[in-house]
Design a protein around this motif. Structure first.
Motif, mmCIF file in Angstrom:
data_model
loop_
_atom_site.group_PDB
_atom_site.id
_atom_site.type_symbol
_atom_site.label_atom_id
_atom_site.label_comp_id
_atom_site.label_asym_id
_atom_site.label_seq_id
_atom_site.Cartn_x
_atom_site.Cartn_y
_atom_site.Cartn_z
ATOM 1 N N LYS A 16 37.423 -39.286 2.113
ATOM 2 C CA LYS A 16 36.033 -39.681 1.863
ATOM 3 C C LYS A 16 35.193 -38.468 1.502
ATOM 4 C CE LYS A 16 32.179 -42.123 4.115
ATOM 5 N NZ LYS A 16 31.741 -42.789 5.362
ATOM 6 N N ARG A 17 35.388 -37.364 2.228
ATOM 7 C CA ARG A 17 34.626 -36.154 1.954
ATOM 8 C C ARG A 17 34.944 -35.623 0.554
ATOM 9 N NH1 ARG A 17 36.481 -33.605 5.511
ATOM 10 N NH2 ARG A 17 34.981 -33.978 7.154
ATOM 11 N N ALA A 18 36.209 -35.721 0.172
ATOM 12 C CA ALA A 18 36.614 -35.224 -1.141
ATOM 13 C C ALA A 18 36.214 -36.170 -2.274
ATOM 14 C CB ALA A 18 38.134 -35.017 -1.155
ATOM 15 N N GLY A 19 35.771 -37.379 -1.923
ATOM 16 C CA GLY A 19 35.378 -38.337 -2.946
ATOM 17 C C GLY A 19 36.535 -39.038 -3.614
ATOM 18 N N PHE A 20 37.690 -39.085 -2.930
ATOM 19 C CA PHE A 20 38.872 -39.728 -3.503
ATOM 20 C C PHE A 20 38.920 -41.200 -3.081
ATOM 21 C CE2 PHE A 20 41.346 -35.451 -3.286
ATOM 22 C CZ PHE A 20 40.601 -34.979 -4.360
ATOM 23 N N THR A 21 38.995 -42.099 -4.051
ATOM 24 C CA THR A 21 39.081 -43.531 -3.772
ATOM 25 C C THR A 21 40.386 -44.120 -4.283
ATOM 26 O OG1 THR A 21 36.672 -43.714 -3.944
ATOM 27 C CG2 THR A 21 37.933 -45.760 -4.037
#
Length: 202
Positions: free
Chosen positions: A29-34
């Motif tokens: 989530k912190r890295a913005g990976f979905t």
């Protein structure tokens, strides 16, 4: 497992569909990976079950995150709260630049986990690196020569390695590291007691 042809940069597989530890999900989530990249979608389902993996994909397609997620998940599952001094995962890279990038990504994805990440590469900070490793790390990332140097000084041992990663294996072999790699593999626990992941661009 290969993903060498040009494709959409992301697959339709969401990280939320994978059985990941809540602390690993926080890092994603912190890295913005979905959504997984294709190489992640190909390798993660099997690797997260403990299977050995050999993956091929071009540079910049998410191989680093793929193996880091496996390391984080496995270490959190097998021995949460572990505080021993010897590394439990070993990531070998051909250059210090790549080792530094892997370490940066590991800190980003793993900062909620409590796991300790250590670097070992030539050229700088010899004593500082040595002290960090002697104090204890869970994930050791570095280049073969410097890791072997510290190992032979008994700064740590490799008998607790649970996940072994060879990144950019093609460059590693091109640069003549095969003897060093074989030496380190002989210091690790038997194959049936560790997981091996190998990634290459060619």
């Amino acid at each position: 497992m290969s993903d060498s042809k040009p494709t959409n940069p992301l697959s339709d597989i969401e990280f939320s569909s994978l059985d990941l530890h809540p602390l690993v999900r926080e890092g994603l989530k912190r890295a913005g990976f979905t959504f997984c990249t294709p190489i992640q979608a190909l390798t993660l389902p099997s690797a997260l079950k403990g299977m050995d993996i050999a993956g091929q994909a071009q540079t910049g397609t998410g191989k680093t995150a793929a193996f880091l997620l496996v390391i984080l998940q496995r270490l959190l599952e097998k021995s949460p709260g572990h505080t021993g001094k010897n590394p439990r995962s070993l990531v070998l890279a051909p250059t210090r630049e790549l080792a530094l990038q892997i370490h940066k990504d590991a800190v980003l994805l793993g900062s909620d986990t409590g796991l300790r990440f250590g670097l070992a590469y030539g050229g700088v900070d010899y004593e500082k690196q040595r002290k960090t490793l002697a104090d204890g790390v869970d994930v050791l990332i570095g280049t073969p020569g410097r890791i072997i140097d510290y190992y032979k000084q008994h700064v740590f041992n490799l008998k607790e390695i649970d996940v072994m990663v060879l990144d950019e294996a093609d460059r590693m072999f091109d640069l003549g590291f095969i003897k060093d790699i074989r030496y380190m593999l002989r210091q690790l626990p038997p194959r049936n007691r560790r997981q091996c992941l190998m990634f290459s661009a060619t």
